[in-house]
Design a protein around this motif. Sequence first.
Motif, PDB file in Angstrom:
ATOM      1  N   GLY A 102     -16.131  22.775  -6.550  1.00 57.74           N
ATOM      2  CA  GLY A 102     -16.637  21.452  -6.209  1.00 57.74           C
ATOM      3  C   GLY A 102     -17.419  21.466  -4.910  1.00 57.74           C
ATOM      4  N   PHE A 103     -16.931  22.219  -3.950  1.00 53.99           N
ATOM      5  CA  PHE A 103     -17.626  22.329  -2.675  1.00 53.99           C
ATOM      6  C   PHE A 103     -18.994  22.970  -2.861  1.00 53.99           C
ATOM      7  CE2 PHE A 103     -18.465  24.184   1.507  1.00 53.99           C
ATOM      8  CZ  PHE A 103     -18.171  23.110   2.329  1.00 53.99           C
ATOM      9  N   ALA A 104     -19.060  24.018  -3.663  1.00 49.33           N
ATOM     10  CA  ALA A 104     -20.339  24.682  -3.909  1.00 49.33           C
ATOM     11  C   ALA A 104     -21.312  23.754  -4.622  1.00 49.33           C
ATOM     12  CB  ALA A 104     -20.117  25.950  -4.737  1.00 49.33           C
ATOM     13  N   ALA A 105     -20.793  22.948  -5.550  1.00 42.09           N
ATOM     14  CA  ALA A 105     -21.663  22.018  -6.273  1.00 42.09           C
ATOM     15  C   ALA A 105     -22.277  21.001  -5.335  1.00 42.09           C
ATOM     16  CB  ALA A 105     -20.873  21.319  -7.378  1.00 42.09           C
ATOM     17  N   VAL A 106     -21.485  20.492  -4.402  1.00 39.67           N
ATOM     18  CA  VAL A 106     -22.019  19.523  -3.439  1.00 39.67           C
ATOM     19  C   VAL A 106     -23.109  20.156  -2.589  1.00 39.67           C
ATOM     20  CG1 VAL A 106     -21.465  18.210  -1.359  1.00 39.67           C
ATOM     21  CG2 VAL A 106     -19.982  18.050  -3.345  1.00 39.67           C
ATOM     22  N   LEU A 107     -22.856  21.355  -2.094  1.00 36.23           N
ATOM     23  CA  LEU A 107     -23.831  22.016  -1.228  1.00 36.23           C
ATOM     24  C   LEU A 107     -25.129  22.320  -1.960  1.00 36.23           C
ATOM     25  CD1 LEU A 107     -21.715  24.549   0.871  1.00 36.23           C
ATOM     26  CD2 LEU A 107     -22.573  22.320   1.557  1.00 36.23           C
ATOM     27  N   SER A 108     -25.027  22.741  -3.204  1.00 40.99           N
ATOM     28  CA  SER A 108     -26.221  23.224  -3.895  1.00 40.99           C
ATOM     29  C   SER A 108     -26.965  22.141  -4.656  1.00 40.99           C
ATOM     30  CB  SER A 108     -25.844  24.350  -4.869  1.00 40.99           C
ATOM     31  OG  SER A 108     -24.944  23.859  -5.853  1.00 40.99           O
ATOM     32  N   VAL A 109     -26.262  21.131  -5.138  1.00 44.13           N
ATOM     33  CA  VAL A 109     -26.881  20.142  -6.014  1.00 44.13           C
ATOM     34  C   VAL A 109     -27.036  18.778  -5.341  1.00 44.13           C
ATOM     35  CG1 VAL A 109     -26.650  18.897  -8.194  1.00 44.13           C
ATOM     36  CG2 VAL A 109     -25.997  21.310  -8.061  1.00 44.13           C
ATOM     37  N   HIS A 110     -26.011  18.337  -4.647  1.00 47.77           N
ATOM     38  CA  HIS A 110     -25.957  16.944  -4.224  1.00 47.77           C
ATOM     39  C   HIS A 110     -26.470  16.659  -2.815  1.00 47.77           C
ATOM     40  CE1 HIS A 110     -23.930  15.971  -7.866  1.00 47.77           C
ATOM     41  NE2 HIS A 110     -22.817  16.605  -7.570  1.00 47.77           N
ATOM     42  N   LEU A 111     -26.729  17.665  -2.023  1.00 43.41           N
ATOM     43  CA  LEU A 111     -27.053  17.410  -0.616  1.00 43.41           C
ATOM     44  C   LEU A 111     -28.487  17.761  -0.229  1.00 43.41           C
ATOM     45  CD1 LEU A 111     -23.790  18.430   1.283  1.00 43.41           C
ATOM     46  CD2 LEU A 111     -24.656  16.150   0.781  1.00 43.41           C
ATOM     47  N   GLY A 112     -29.355  17.947  -1.212  1.00 43.74           N
ATOM     48  CA  GLY A 112     -30.735  18.286  -0.887  1.00 43.74           C
ATOM     49  C   GLY A 112     -31.394  17.275   0.026  1.00 43.74           C
ATOM     50  N   GLN A 113     -31.240  15.989  -0.267  1.00 39.42           N
ATOM     51  CA  GLN A 113     -31.850  14.956   0.560  1.00 39.42           C
ATOM     52  C   GLN A 113     -31.230  14.907   1.950  1.00 39.42           C
ATOM     53  OE1 GLN A 113     -32.184  11.099  -1.307  1.00 39.42           O
ATOM     54  NE2 GLN A 113     -32.446  10.058   0.656  1.00 39.42           N
ATOM     55  N   TYR A 114     -29.922  15.151   2.025  1.00 39.00           N
ATOM     56  CA  TYR A 114     -29.256  15.199   3.330  1.00 39.00           C
ATOM     57  C   TYR A 114     -29.860  16.290   4.203  1.00 39.00           C
ATOM     58  CZ  TYR A 114     -25.794  16.620   6.786  1.00 39.00           C
ATOM     59  OH  TYR A 114     -25.187  16.988   7.962  1.00 39.00           O
ATOM     60  N   PHE A 115     -30.059  17.474   3.636  1.00 40.31           N
ATOM     61  CA  PHE A 115     -30.632  18.567   4.418  1.00 40.31           C
ATOM     62  C   PHE A 115     -32.051  18.228   4.872  1.00 40.31           C
ATOM     63  CE2 PHE A 115     -27.640  21.303   1.747  1.00 40.31           C
ATOM     64  CZ  PHE A 115     -26.686  21.352   2.743  1.00 40.31           C
ATOM     65  N   GLN A 116     -32.817  17.549   4.028  1.00 40.30           N
ATOM     66  CA  GLN A 116     -34.169  17.147   4.412  1.00 40.30           C
ATOM     67  C   GLN A 116     -34.137  16.128   5.545  1.00 40.30           C
ATOM     68  OE1 GLN A 116     -35.995  15.752   0.781  1.00 40.30           O
ATOM     69  NE2 GLN A 116     -36.816  17.767   0.285  1.00 40.30           N
ATOM     70  N   GLU A 117     -33.249  15.156   5.459  1.00 44.68           N
ATOM     71  CA  GLU A 117     -33.176  14.101   6.473  1.00 44.68           C
ATOM     72  C   GLU A 117     -32.727  14.640   7.824  1.00 44.68           C
ATOM     73  OE1 GLU A 117     -30.811  10.782   5.399  1.00 44.68           O
ATOM     74  OE2 GLU A 117     -31.948  10.332   3.574  1.00 44.68           O
ATOM     75  N   THR A 118     -31.789  15.579   7.809  1.00 45.96           N
ATOM     76  CA  THR A 118     -31.184  16.042   9.055  1.00 45.96           C
ATOM     77  C   THR A 118     -31.803  17.326   9.581  1.00 45.96           C
ATOM     78  OG1 THR A 118     -29.474  17.266   7.831  1.00 45.96           O
ATOM     79  CG2 THR A 118     -28.988  14.977   8.444  1.00 45.96           C
ATOM     80  N   GLY A 119     -32.657  17.976   8.779  1.00 45.05           N
ATOM     81  CA  GLY A 119     -33.250  19.233   9.220  1.00 45.05           C
ATOM     82  C   GLY A 119     -32.240  20.351   9.343  1.00 45.05           C
ATOM     83  N   THR A 120     -31.190  20.290   8.548  1.00 47.89           N
ATOM     84  CA  THR A 120     -30.141  21.306   8.589  1.00 47.89           C
ATOM     85  C   THR A 120     -30.063  22.009   7.233  1.00 47.89           C
ATOM     86  OG1 THR A 120     -28.444  19.709   7.882  1.00 47.89           O
ATOM     87  CG2 THR A 120     -28.804  19.960  10.256  1.00 47.89           C
ATOM     88  N   GLY A 121     -29.106  22.944   7.107  1.00 47.75           N
ATOM     89  CA  GLY A 121     -28.912  23.675   5.869  1.00 47.75           C
ATOM     90  C   GLY A 121     -27.433  23.902   5.611  1.00 47.75           C
TER      91      GLY A 121
END
Length: 201
Positions: A102-121
């Motif tokens: 579940g953790f891997a799914a969140v990181l790889s699928v669900h957080l793309g926009q979060y990484f774009q907004e925050t400039g993180t990975g």
Amino acid sequence: MDLIEEAPARRRRGQELEDALLDAAWDELLESGYAALTFDAVAARAGTSRTVVYRRWPTKPDLVRASVARAGTRDRVPAPDTGTLRGDAIALLKRANETRLGFAAVLSVHLGQYFQETGTGPADLRELMIGGRATTLDDILERAVARGEIDRAVLTPRIAALPFDLFRQEVLMTLKPVPLATITEIVDTIFLPLVGLRPLA
């Protein structure tokens, strides 16, 4: 007939309330993803008000960081102790199949926009999750050193992290449990030789 009144729900406070909110945010991430995550949805799932959530985490990225940090640490269990580094490493990766998908799914699928907004990975969230603490894999390696099974000098940060790095790559590419044959290959043909151990024939 006498009426039986229901007892009022117990009011949660402090850490209990905060944990319930973060668990609700994590469940919303799993179901809906970052883009659809709202304070109202988290509050409704936790059985409280939007204001209660907003007071603790003023922005959605703040809430997501906190929920990921809790999700990454709440299910940590003692390191397996089979008596050998090989046995411990395989047991740990098999357990990760049950607790980390579940953790891997969140990181790889669900957080793309979060990484774009925050400039993180993903590496930034992983660092937040660990927070400088020793990992279960660190515990396993320390025991192997104490048994005299391996030399601490060979455990560069890259080699020490290798089993989970390869496991994580498999999960992110497939979003499925890693087959036992693949776990065994990671440990026997890649990791053990790098720390100076001969794999089983």
